[in-house]
Scaffold this motif. Structure first.
Motif, PDB file in Angstrom:
ATOM      1  N   ALA A 133       0.847  -1.203   0.000  1.00 25.06           N
ATOM      2  CA  ALA A 133       0.000   0.000   0.000  1.00 25.06           C
ATOM      3  C   ALA A 133       0.881   1.251   0.000  1.00 25.06           C
ATOM      4  O   ALA A 133       0.598   2.230  -0.714  1.00 25.06           O
ATOM      5  N   GLU A 134       1.972   1.205   0.774  1.00 24.52           N
ATOM      6  CA  GLU A 134       2.877   2.365   0.800  1.00 24.52           C
ATOM      7  C   GLU A 134       3.514   2.571  -0.565  1.00 24.52           C
ATOM      8  O   GLU A 134       3.627   3.706  -1.045  1.00 24.52           O
ATOM      9  N   LEU A 135       3.908   1.462  -1.206  1.00 21.90           N
ATOM     10  CA  LEU A 135       4.496   1.581  -2.558  1.00 21.90           C
ATOM     11  C   LEU A 135       3.461   2.127  -3.547  1.00 21.90           C
ATOM     12  O   LEU A 135       3.781   2.970  -4.401  1.00 21.90           O
ATOM     13  N   ARG A 136       2.235   1.617  -3.431  1.00 22.47           N
ATOM     14  CA  ARG A 136       1.175   2.082  -4.337  1.00 22.47           C
ATOM     15  C   ARG A 136       0.931   3.587  -4.124  1.00 22.47           C
ATOM     16  O   ARG A 136       0.819   4.347  -5.088  1.00 22.47           O
ATOM     17  N   ASN A 137       0.855   3.984  -2.851  1.00 20.32           N
ATOM     18  CA  ASN A 137       0.632   5.406  -2.550  1.00 20.32           C
ATOM     19  C   ASN A 137       1.803   6.252  -3.052  1.00 20.32           C
ATOM     20  O   ASN A 137       1.607   7.333  -3.618  1.00 20.32           O
ATOM     21  N   GLU A 196       3.874   9.890  -6.971  1.00 18.56           N
ATOM     22  CA  GLU A 196       4.872  10.180  -8.006  1.00 18.56           C
ATOM     23  C   GLU A 196       4.177  10.424  -9.341  1.00 18.56           C
ATOM     24  O   GLU A 196       4.532  11.344 -10.083  1.00 18.56           O
ATOM     25  N   ALA A 197       3.178   9.557  -9.628  1.00 18.06           N
ATOM     26  CA  ALA A 197       2.454   9.725 -10.892  1.00 18.06           C
ATOM     27  C   ALA A 197       1.706  11.062 -10.892  1.00 18.06           C
ATOM     28  O   ALA A 197       1.686  11.787 -11.906  1.00 18.06           O
ATOM     29  N   ASP A 198       1.061  11.414  -9.773  1.00 20.55           N
ATOM     30  CA  ASP A 198       0.356  12.696  -9.687  1.00 20.55           C
ATOM     31  C   ASP A 198       1.335  13.856  -9.865  1.00 20.55           C
ATOM     32  O   ASP A 198       1.031  14.851 -10.536  1.00 20.55           O
ATOM     33  N   ARG A 199       2.520  13.724  -9.261  1.00 26.58           N
ATOM     34  CA  ARG A 199       3.515  14.785  -9.397  1.00 26.58           C
ATOM     35  C   ARG A 199       3.966  14.917 -10.851  1.00 26.58           C
ATOM     36  O   ARG A 199       4.057  16.037 -11.385  1.00 26.58           O
ATOM     37  N   ILE A 200       4.166  13.767 -11.509  1.00 29.30           N
ATOM     38  CA  ILE A 200       4.620  13.801 -12.909  1.00 29.30           C
ATOM     39  C   ILE A 200       3.517  14.418 -13.783  1.00 29.30           C
ATOM     40  O   ILE A 200       3.780  15.237 -14.673  1.00 29.30           O
ATOM     41  N   VAL A 201       2.263  14.025 -13.513  1.00 32.65           N
ATOM     42  CA  VAL A 201       1.138  14.569 -14.302  1.00 32.65           C
ATOM     43  C   VAL A 201       1.045  16.075 -14.069  1.00 32.65           C
ATOM     44  O   VAL A 201       0.839  16.867 -15.013  1.00 32.65           O
ATOM     45  N   ALA A 202       1.205  16.484 -12.799  1.00 33.58           N
ATOM     46  CA  ALA A 202       1.119  17.916 -12.504  1.00 33.58           C
ATOM     47  C   ALA A 202       2.239  18.663 -13.203  1.00 33.58           C
ATOM     48  O   ALA A 202       2.029  19.751 -13.776  1.00 33.58           O
ATOM     49  N   GLU A 203       3.434  18.088 -13.190  1.00 32.03           N
ATOM     50  CA  GLU A 203       4.554  18.740 -13.878  1.00 32.03           C
ATOM     51  C   GLU A 203       4.299  18.811 -15.376  1.00 32.03           C
ATOM     52  O   GLU A 203       4.620  19.800 -16.042  1.00 32.03           O
ATOM     53  N   ALA A 204       3.700  17.698 -15.907  1.00 33.76           N
ATOM     54  CA  ALA A 204       3.420  17.677 -17.346  1.00 33.76           C
ATOM     55  C   ALA A 204       2.393  18.754 -17.697  1.00 33.76           C
ATOM     56  O   ALA A 204       2.489  19.421 -18.735  1.00 33.76           O
ATOM     57  N   LYS A 205       1.399  18.945 -16.812  1.00 31.76           N
ATOM     58  CA  LYS A 205       0.380  19.961 -17.077  1.00 31.76           C
ATOM     59  C   LYS A 205       1.017  21.354 -17.043  1.00 31.76           C
ATOM     60  O   LYS A 205       0.706  22.210 -17.861  1.00 31.76           O
ATOM     61  N   VAL A 206       1.904  21.536 -16.066  1.00 31.76           N
ATOM     62  CA  VAL A 206       2.568  22.832 -15.960  1.00 31.76           C
ATOM     63  C   VAL A 206       3.403  23.051 -17.213  1.00 31.76           C
ATOM     64  O   VAL A 206       3.420  24.150 -17.785  1.00 31.76           O
TER      65      VAL A 206
END
Length: 183
Positions: A158-162, A167-177
């Motif tokens: 669960a910790e790895l998934r979170n 990490e995926a949310d951060r990458i998506v946010a960076e991609a949006k920026v």
């Protein structure tokens, strides 16, 4: 008597009178004749000793055979049951008492053997029960340990998934920026 370099078998003469052409022939012949006579005596003694040793060995073998035969006879006599009819009354009574005692000893031995077997069976049952209880305890400990490991693994997963989602949310946010900057 042993013969070696330091012990002489016979007191041998080591010198002879000198003559014009070597040693005195008569002296040497006499000495050789004496030596031959001594050797004949030694050989005769040796032969007599060998004959005596063989005779003693033969006698020993016959005595051993006789001893074995006597022991076999004694063993046979001891194993032959005594017929009480051929004994005087007092001896017959002693034989009857000895036979009765033999039966009692045999009965006691059988009872003790049964008791020992019973105790051994009880002990074996008790050990089987203890072993079964210990196996069950080990199974329960294993089950608890596996449950704890499973829970630990699920928590780690669960910790790895979170972490992966973050990490995926951060990458998506960076991609949006980045896409906003590019536009």
């Amino acid at each position: 008597m042993s013969v070696d370099g330091s012990t002489e078998l016979l007191p041998l003469r080591t010198w002879f009178g000198l003559r014009w052409r070597g040693y005195d022939r008569d002296e040497v012949d006499d000495y050789v004749a004496e030596l031959e006579a001594e050797l004949r005596l030694v050989i005769a003694d040796r032969n007599a000793s060998e004959a005596r040793a063989e005779a003693l060995a033969s006698r020993l073998a016959s005595i051993q055979e006789e001893n074995a035969a006597l022991q076999d006879g004694l063993h046979r006599i001891c194993l032959t049951p005594i017929d009480p009819k051929g004994l005087p009354e007092r001896l017959a009574r002693m034989v009857a008492l000895a036979d009765e005692e033999r039966r009692e000893v045999l009965r006691d031995a059988q009872l003790k053997a049964l008791m020992i077997v019973g105790e051994a069976e009880q002990r074996a049952r008790r050990l089987d029960e203890e072993a079964a209880a210990e196996r069950e305890e080990i199974r329960e400990d294993f089950r608890l340990a596996m449950s704890a490991r499973r829970a630990e693994a699920m928590r780690a997963l669960a910790e790895l998934r979170n972490a992966a989602r973050d990490e995926a949310d951060r990458i998506v946010a960076e991609a949006k920026v980045q896409t906003l900057r590019i536009e």
